[in-house]
Design an enzyme around this catalytic site. Structure first.
Site, short mmCIF file in Angstrom:
data_model
loop_
_atom_site.label_atom_id
_atom_site.label_comp_id
_atom_site.label_asym_id
_atom_site.label_seq_id
_atom_site.Cartn_x
_atom_site.Cartn_y
_atom_site.Cartn_z
N ARG A 47 0.86 -0.99 0.04
CA ARG A 47 -0.14 0.13 -0.20
C ARG A 47 0.76 1.38 0.04
O ARG A 47 0.29 2.06 -0.60
CB ARG A 47 -1.09 -0.11 1.27
CG ARG A 47 -2.05 -1.20 0.86
CD ARG A 47 -2.87 -1.26 2.15
NE ARG A 47 -2.44 -1.66 3.59
CZ ARG A 47 -1.87 -2.37 4.03
NH1 ARG A 47 -1.76 -3.54 3.41
NH2 ARG A 47 -1.46 -2.29 5.15
N GLU A 89 2.72 -5.90 14.67
CA GLU A 89 1.89 -5.73 15.59
C GLU A 89 1.46 -7.10 15.96
O GLU A 89 1.07 -7.48 16.96
CB GLU A 89 0.56 -4.83 15.42
CG GLU A 89 -0.42 -4.96 16.08
CD GLU A 89 -1.66 -4.06 15.61
OE1 GLU A 89 -2.64 -3.83 16.48
OE2 GLU A 89 -1.53 -3.64 14.49
#
Length: 179
Positions: free
Chosen positions: A62, A99
């Site tokens: 992205r 994460e």
């Protein structure tokens, strides 16, 4: 140049993706809205107009959407940083924590980064691990990385602590997970 746009209205929030307990901030609606893309590019140009930048690096996948547009608008070369195993030729790699796991990124070895000031662009800054690894790859090849530009910042994940040696600009920040 648009000076104001509520980017939150262009961000999809997908619960439990890519795994249970993660809220995914989806930039796809931005990509389908020329006014949002133009706003992002304009804000980057305004932010860095007096900053020495010799090239733009961005992260797969992205980050490429925004990094290439910004590189074109600034008339600067673009340096892709990809997931491991995706680039031909001689590459260098760097692993990092996410994460929700670990990953490895790579970039092609290039001789034209020595002493060049690179701006790293990504769609979202979460824990800071990906951008830290990207900066390490660029610095290994002699680049100078001082500035990071993200569209979305998840400040509740404390990325500023991990990336404290950099100047970080984000266009929208979330202090907590928000649907």
């Amino acid at each position: 140049m648009s000076l104001s746009l509520n980017l939150d209205t262009y961000i999809g929030k997908i619960p439990n993706f890519p795994k249970e307990g993660i809220l995914f901030y989806d930039v796809t609606p931005m990509l389908q809205a020329p006014e949002a893309l133009q706003f992002i590019v304009d804000q980057c140009l305004i932010t860095y107009k007096n900053t020495p930048i010799d090239g733009i690096a961005a992260l797969e996948a992205r980050g490429f959407y925004f990094g290439t547009l910004i590189a074109l608008a600034m008339n600067k070369p673009f340096f892709p940083i990809r997931k491991a195993g995706k680039l031909p030729g001689s590459t260098i790699q760097q692993s990092y924590d996410l994460e929700y796991g670990t990953a490895t990124i790579e970039m092609q070895v290039t001789s034209n980064l020595q002493g060049k000031h690179l701006l790293i662009v990504d769609d979202l800054i979460a824990t800071g691990g990906t951008l830290q690894a990207a900066a390490q790859l660029l610095e290994q090849q002699g680049a100078i990385v001082q500035h990071l530009f993200g569209i979305i910042g998840l400040s509740f994940l404390n990325y500023r602590k991990v990336l404290q040696q950099f100047t970080i600009q984000t266009l929208i920040n979330y202090d907590k997970e928000t649907i």
